[in-house]
Scaffold this motif. Structure first.
Motif, PDB file in Angstrom:
ATOM      1  N   CYS A 148       0.847  -1.196   0.000  1.00 53.33           N
ATOM      2  CA  CYS A 148       0.000   0.000   0.000  1.00 53.33           C
ATOM      3  C   CYS A 148       0.880   1.242   0.000  1.00 53.33           C
ATOM      4  N   LEU A 149       0.280   2.371  -0.332  1.00 56.19           N
ATOM      5  CA  LEU A 149       1.015   3.635  -0.298  1.00 56.19           C
ATOM      6  C   LEU A 149       0.076   4.757   0.116  1.00 56.19           C
ATOM      7  N   SER A 150       0.660   5.877   0.511  1.00 58.83           N
ATOM      8  CA  SER A 150      -0.144   6.990   1.002  1.00 58.83           C
ATOM      9  C   SER A 150       0.598   8.296   0.749  1.00 58.83           C
ATOM     10  N   ILE A 151      -0.159   9.349   0.464  1.00 58.83           N
ATOM     11  CA  ILE A 151       0.398  10.688   0.288  1.00 58.83           C
ATOM     12  C   ILE A 151      -0.224  11.614   1.326  1.00 58.83           C
ATOM     13  N   ASN A 152       0.599  12.439   1.954  1.00 56.73           N
ATOM     14  CA  ASN A 152       0.093  13.433   2.891  1.00 56.73           C
ATOM     15  C   ASN A 152       0.481  14.816   2.390  1.00 56.73           C
ATOM     16  N   GLU A 153      -0.535  15.617   2.006  1.00 55.30           N
ATOM     17  CA  GLU A 153      -0.270  16.934   1.440  1.00 55.30           C
ATOM     18  C   GLU A 153       0.270  17.909   2.483  1.00 55.30           C
ATOM     19  N   ASN A 154      -0.194  17.765   3.738  1.00 55.24           N
ATOM     20  CA  ASN A 154       0.281  18.681   4.782  1.00 55.24           C
ATOM     21  C   ASN A 154       1.776  18.505   5.029  1.00 55.24           C
ATOM     22  N   LEU A 208       5.564  -5.749  10.235  1.00 55.49           N
ATOM     23  CA  LEU A 208       4.266  -6.285   9.837  1.00 55.49           C
ATOM     24  C   LEU A 208       4.011  -5.871   8.394  1.00 55.49           C
ATOM     25  N   ILE A 209       3.093  -6.584   7.722  1.00 55.61           N
ATOM     26  CA  ILE A 209       2.769  -6.272   6.336  1.00 55.61           C
ATOM     27  C   ILE A 209       1.551  -5.362   6.336  1.00 55.61           C
ATOM     28  N   PRO A 210       1.722  -4.082   6.075  1.00 50.36           N
ATOM     29  CA  PRO A 210       0.599  -3.147   6.189  1.00 50.36           C
ATOM     30  C   PRO A 210      -0.470  -3.363   5.116  1.00 50.36           C
ATOM     31  N   HIS A 211      -1.720  -3.352   5.558  1.00 45.49           N
ATOM     32  CA  HIS A 211      -2.883  -3.332   4.672  1.00 45.49           C
ATOM     33  C   HIS A 211      -3.374  -1.892   4.543  1.00 45.49           C
ATOM     34  N   VAL A 212      -3.070  -1.096   5.563  1.00 47.75           N
ATOM     35  CA  VAL A 212      -3.423   0.325   5.621  1.00 47.75           C
ATOM     36  C   VAL A 212      -2.176   1.104   6.016  1.00 47.75           C
ATOM     37  N   LEU A 213      -1.913   2.200   5.310  1.00 51.29           N
ATOM     38  CA  LEU A 213      -0.840   3.126   5.654  1.00 51.29           C
ATOM     39  C   LEU A 213      -1.409   4.532   5.557  1.00 51.29           C
ATOM     40  N   THR A 214      -1.272   5.304   6.623  1.00 49.72           N
ATOM     41  CA  THR A 214      -1.755   6.684   6.585  1.00 49.72           C
ATOM     42  C   THR A 214      -0.872   7.558   7.460  1.00 49.72           C
ATOM     43  N   PHE A 215      -0.854   8.853   7.165  1.00 47.15           N
ATOM     44  CA  PHE A 215      -0.020   9.805   7.895  1.00 47.15           C
ATOM     45  C   PHE A 215      -0.870  10.669   8.814  1.00 47.15           C
ATOM     46  N   CYS A 216      -0.191  11.253   9.802  1.00 47.54           N
ATOM     47  CA  CYS A 216      -0.816  12.197  10.726  1.00 47.54           C
ATOM     48  C   CYS A 216       0.184  13.329  10.937  1.00 47.54           C
ATOM     49  N   SER A 217      -0.282  14.572  10.874  1.00 43.65           N
ATOM     50  CA  SER A 217       0.642  15.711  10.964  1.00 43.65           C
ATOM     51  C   SER A 217       0.761  16.307  12.353  1.00 43.65           C
ATOM     52  N   SER A 218      -0.131  15.938  13.278  1.00 45.80           N
ATOM     53  CA  SER A 218      -0.039  16.474  14.641  1.00 45.80           C
ATOM     54  C   SER A 218      -0.461  15.401  15.649  1.00 45.80           C
ATOM     55  N   LEU A 265       2.742  15.155  16.397  1.00 45.61           N
ATOM     56  CA  LEU A 265       4.033  14.982  15.759  1.00 45.61           C
ATOM     57  C   LEU A 265       3.811  14.381  14.380  1.00 45.61           C
ATOM     58  N   PRO A 266       4.612  14.766  13.391  1.00 45.28           N
ATOM     59  CA  PRO A 266       4.511  14.090  12.100  1.00 45.28           C
ATOM     60  C   PRO A 266       4.748  12.592  12.280  1.00 45.28           C
ATOM     61  N   SER A 267       3.789  11.790  11.875  1.00 52.08           N
ATOM     62  CA  SER A 267       3.866  10.360  12.163  1.00 52.08           C
ATOM     63  C   SER A 267       3.106   9.580  11.102  1.00 52.08           C
ATOM     64  N   PHE A 268       3.239   8.260  11.164  1.00 52.63           N
ATOM     65  CA  PHE A 268       2.450   7.418  10.277  1.00 52.63           C
ATOM     66  C   PHE A 268       1.961   6.199  11.043  1.00 52.63           C
ATOM     67  N   ILE A 269       0.856   5.647  10.567  1.00 54.65           N
ATOM     68  CA  ILE A 269       0.206   4.510  11.204  1.00 54.65           C
ATOM     69  C   ILE A 269       0.082   3.403  10.173  1.00 54.65           C
ATOM     70  N   VAL A 270       0.397   2.183  10.578  1.00 57.72           N
ATOM     71  CA  VAL A 270       0.223   1.027   9.702  1.00 57.72           C
ATOM     72  C   VAL A 270      -0.702   0.028  10.392  1.00 57.72           C
ATOM     73  N   ILE A 271      -1.578  -0.592   9.597  1.00 54.87           N
ATOM     74  CA  ILE A 271      -2.498  -1.597  10.128  1.00 54.87           C
ATOM     75  C   ILE A 271      -2.423  -2.828   9.233  1.00 54.87           C
ATOM     76  N   GLN A 272      -2.180  -3.964   9.848  1.00 55.57           N
ATOM     77  CA  GLN A 272      -2.092  -5.226   9.121  1.00 55.57           C
ATOM     78  C   GLN A 272      -3.489  -5.743   8.829  1.00 55.57           C
ATOM     79  N   GLU A 273      -3.611  -6.661   7.852  1.00 56.77           N
ATOM     80  CA  GLU A 273      -4.922  -7.203   7.510  1.00 56.77           C
ATOM     81  C   GLU A 273      -5.575  -7.887   8.707  1.00 56.77           C
ATOM     82  N   SER A 274      -4.752  -8.484   9.591  1.00 56.16           N
ATOM     83  CA  SER A 274      -5.271  -9.121  10.801  1.00 56.16           C
ATOM     84  C   SER A 274      -5.680  -8.102  11.853  1.00 56.16           C
ATOM     85  N   LEU A 275      -5.536  -6.810  11.545  1.00 55.25           N
ATOM     86  CA  LEU A 275      -5.896  -5.650  12.375  1.00 55.25           C
ATOM     87  C   LEU A 275      -4.841  -5.298  13.413  1.00 55.25           C
ATOM     88  N   LYS A 276      -3.694  -5.953  13.400  1.00 51.21           N
ATOM     89  CA  LYS A 276      -2.590  -5.521  14.248  1.00 51.21           C
ATOM     90  C   LYS A 276      -2.108  -4.173  13.753  1.00 51.21           C
TER      91      LYS A 276
END
Length: 202
Positions: free
Chosen positions: A26-32, A63-73, A75-86
């Motif tokens: 998966c991939l993700s873009i964060n404009e902020n 882990l193998i991410p099924h979901v990848l997303t960013f967060c800007s506050s 702290l600039p960070s990113f979150i990954v979620i596996q298909e098993s929901l880990k």
């Protein structure tokens, strides 16, 4: 072959990146933050600048991410979620964020769709649609539950839900059993979003 498609459509490859050793999941873009993130079966998330696509970090997430997303506050960070929901969360520089809320893991239940949005106070959220007909709104980056919505009809039939947010972040759009539900005024989740969903039969 992707090269053939690009050639037929008269497109030009701007840059080719070869920093993963396995398939990209998966991939993700964060404009902020002006960053691109790619997650792979090689268990790494690579982060690039959106200006010149320079690799700025490669973070092992184990882990193998099924979901990848960013967060800007905060702290600039990113979150990954596996298909098993880990799930796991990291700052952009790769430091693990320890205090995140787990997503309950139930056999056979997977995330079928997700999207993110910011409310009028610039707080960031992720909306998750599950294969059992449940929609969850969670805060980023903590993944703390904000709201949970469930349509008894779709949960009984185990219908997958697809979710999306309009550009003005005012709607959740969910597909279930061929029907389209539009939940208005997403800002109201801080006040009384449950009433909006109740009016639509959730």
């Amino acid at each position: 072959d992707i090269s053939d498609i690009i050639t037929r459509r008269s497109l030009k490859i701007f840059k080719k990146l070869n920093n993963h050793t396995d398939e990209i999941s998966c991939l993700s873009i964060n404009e902020n933050l002006q960053v691109l993130g790619t997650a792979s079966f090689d268990l790494y998330v690579n982060i690039y600048t959106m200006i010149d696509f320079k690799l700025i970090n490669s973070v092992q997430v184990n882990l193998i991410p099924h979901v990848l997303t960013f967060c800007s506050s905060p702290l600039p960070s990113f979150i990954v979620i596996q298909e098993s929901l880990k799930a796991a969360a990291f700052t952009i520089n790769g430091t693990p964020i320890e205090k995140i809320q787990n997503i309950p893991q139930t056999e056979g239940i997977v995330i079928t769709s997700f999207c993110t949005f910011r409310d009028h106070k610039a707080k960031e959220y992720i909306v998750l649609g599950f294969s059992n007909g449940v929609i969850e709104i969670r805060r980023l980056p903590s993944l703390a539950i904000q709201e949970v919505f469930q349509d008894p009809k779709t949960s009984q039939m185990k219908m997958s839900l697809k979710v999306a947010i309009s550009p003005d972040a005012q709607f959740i759009v969910a597909h279930g059993n061929g029907e389209l539900y539009i939940v208005t005024n997403i800002d109201a989740l801080n006040h009384n979003a449950s009433n909006n969903l109740a009016n639509l039969g959730f």
